[in-house]
Scaffold this active site. Structure first.
Site, PDB file in Angstrom:
ATOM      1  CE  LYS A 105      -4.517   0.656   0.391  1.00 39.56           C
ATOM      2  NZ  LYS A 105      -5.461  -0.392  -0.026  1.00 39.56           N
TER       3      LYS A 105
HETATM    4  N1  GLU Z   1      -7.074  -0.299  -3.320  1.00 35.65           N
HETATM    5  C1  GLU Z   1      -7.843  -1.483  -3.577  1.00 35.65           C
HETATM    6  C2  GLU Z   1      -7.911  -2.369  -2.343  1.00 35.65           C
HETATM    7  O1  GLU Z   1      -7.772  -1.908  -1.248  1.00 35.65           O
HETATM    8  C3  GLU Z   1      -7.380  -2.207  -4.847  1.00 35.65           C
HETATM    9  C4  GLU Z   1      -5.978  -2.688  -4.853  1.00 35.65           C
HETATM   10  C5  GLU Z   1      -5.514  -3.239  -6.179  1.00 35.65           C
HETATM   11  O2  GLU Z   1      -6.318  -3.371  -7.075  1.00 35.65           O
HETATM   12  O3  GLU Z   1      -4.317  -3.538  -6.291  1.00 35.65           O
HETATM   13  O4  GLU Z   1      -8.176  -3.542  -2.429  1.00 35.65           O
END
Ligand code: GLU
Length: 414
Positions: A105
């Site tokens: 993240k």
């Molecule tokens: N931000 C989204 C999540 O928390 C998607 C992450 C992604 O597609 O890599 O799952």
């Protein structure tokens, strides 16, 4: 921050599942900590000519299964603690959904609503440059998250490609279709959440028809979840965002509400009865979908929830203390790592399409999303029923089992 640090909360959830699973304590020592977190300063020129230095992060929590995957968020509350917890949740989410990914993240501490488009572009491009040493289609693949969009992903892709000297569409997911984005990616998180809710009702031999739903956070996830659930026959009676909360016992007109939010970026521009947005959580509904930010349901308000089931659209919207209260009261919680996994499932399909250069029709994408979500739900439901644990605990068990198996084969280097 309510009820302690977010990383601590993510660890508590892991410990609970580890106890239940009797996880090897040596493996727990690895899984309770992030692999690496990069903290960067991001200087940019503002439109007024002044320089401002922002702070950003990228945490790659664990890459035992494959390259790390996860979104990038732009928000004033971003911190190292938050990014690490969110990266841990991405690790369990990818493992649970059987994706060939670890978890990551990223985030920048900023208020994106106060920055111009040109400033956001410079911020994104400089952030990409600063985290470049740890990015790559087989290393770490960013995606959209809170206040980042397909446009943000296009800037990341272009910046990465300019440095490499060739166009690299597989460096990000959630990008515009014209750049190699997948059909169905934008709707995927909300659609996945609707599929999981439908499966939960089916498992309980109940019908979704006429079930009353409240959605906190009518953005991309909450809006699409409301849309697909209403198409399945449920009635969305309340929806909120930062601007306020709209209610209608007969059901809100979701397509029109989405149009309004698209146009004005705020829900209360739509005509209808309004209540204070904090009241949304306590509506007399069957299903509550917190799809805003973390820490919304905690020890001080969990006892006031009237919903019978909570489906976590956001990551970490319930604190462990809130979770305990809900468990005692018999409120079911469908955990984030299952409920909102539709986004990363289609992100994986997007990455596969970009790597292979072969692009799919929307039906094919949706069929694969449906298959993966139903399979993961069944796995979690069966585990929870068999072991008599919560759905969260069962989801963690399934995820950790897979990671533990990978470590068993790979061993510990050197
Ligand atoms: N931000 C989204 C999540 O928390 C998607 C992450 C992604 O597609 O890599 O799952």
């Amino acid at each position: 921050m309510i009820d302690g640090s977010l990383t601590r909360k993510a660890q508590k959830q892991l410990y609970k599942a580890a106890r239940e699973f009797k996880l090897d304590t040596n493996l727990l020592k690895i899984l309770e900590k992030p692999m690496r977190t990069l903290k960067v300063s991001i200087p940019i020129k503002l439109d007024n000519g002044k320089t401002k230095v922002f702070t950003g992060f990228r945490c790659q929590y664990n890459n035992a299964i494959g390259p790390t995957k996860g979104g990038v968020r732009y928000h004033p509350n971003v911190s190292e603690d938050e990014v690490v917890a969110l990266a841990a949740w991405m690790t369990w989410k990818c493992a649970l959904l059987d994706l060939p990914y670890g978890g990551a993240k990223g985030g920048i501490i900023c208020d994106p609503t106060k920055l111009s488009e040109a400033e956001l572009e410079r911020l994104t491009r400089r952030y990409t440059t600063e985290i470049m040493p740890i990015l790559g289609p087989h290393i770490d693949i960013p995606a959209p998250d809170v206040y980042t969009t397909s446009k943000t992903m296009a800037w990341i892709m272009d910046t990465f490609s300019m440095f490499k000297g060739y166009t690299e569409p597989s460096i990000v997911t959630g990008k515009p279709e014209i750049l190699g984005g997948s059909k169905g990616r934008k709707e995927a998180t909300g659609k996945g959440l609707a599929i999981i809710t439908r499966e939960f009702f089916k498992a309980q031999k109940k019908s979704l028809k006429g079930a009353k739903i409240a959605v906190q956070g009518f953005g991309n996830v909450g809006g699409h979840a409301a849309l697909f659930l209403s198409k399945m026959g449920a009635t969305v009676v309340a929806a909120s965002d930062a601007s306020g909360c709209l209610v209608n016992p007969g059901g809100l007109d979701i397509p029109r509400l989405m149009e309004c939010v698209e146009k004005y970026a705020c829900i209360i521009k739509h005509p209808g009865k309004q209540i204070h947005r904090d009241e949304l959580l306590f509506q007399d509904v069957d299903v509550l979908i917190p799809a805003a930010l973390e820490d919304q349901i905690h020890k001080n308000n969990a006892s006031k929830i009237k919903a019978k089931v909570i489906v976590e659209g956001a990551n970490g919207p319930i604190t462990p203390e809130g979770d305990e209260i809900l468990e005692k009261r018999g409120v079911d919680v469908i955990p984030d790592i299952l409920a909102n996994a539709g986004g990363v499932v289609v992100s994986h399909l997007e990455w596969v399409q970009a790597l292979s250069g072969l692009y799919w029709e929307e039906e094919q994408v949706n069929a694969e999303l449906e298959r993966k979500m139903v399979k993961a739900f069944k796995q979690v439901w069966d585990k929870a029923t068999k072991r008599k644990v919560t759905l969260r605990c069962a989801a963690y068990l399934a995820a950790i089992e897979r990671i533990a198996e990978v470590y068993r084969y790979r061993g510990l280097f050197p």
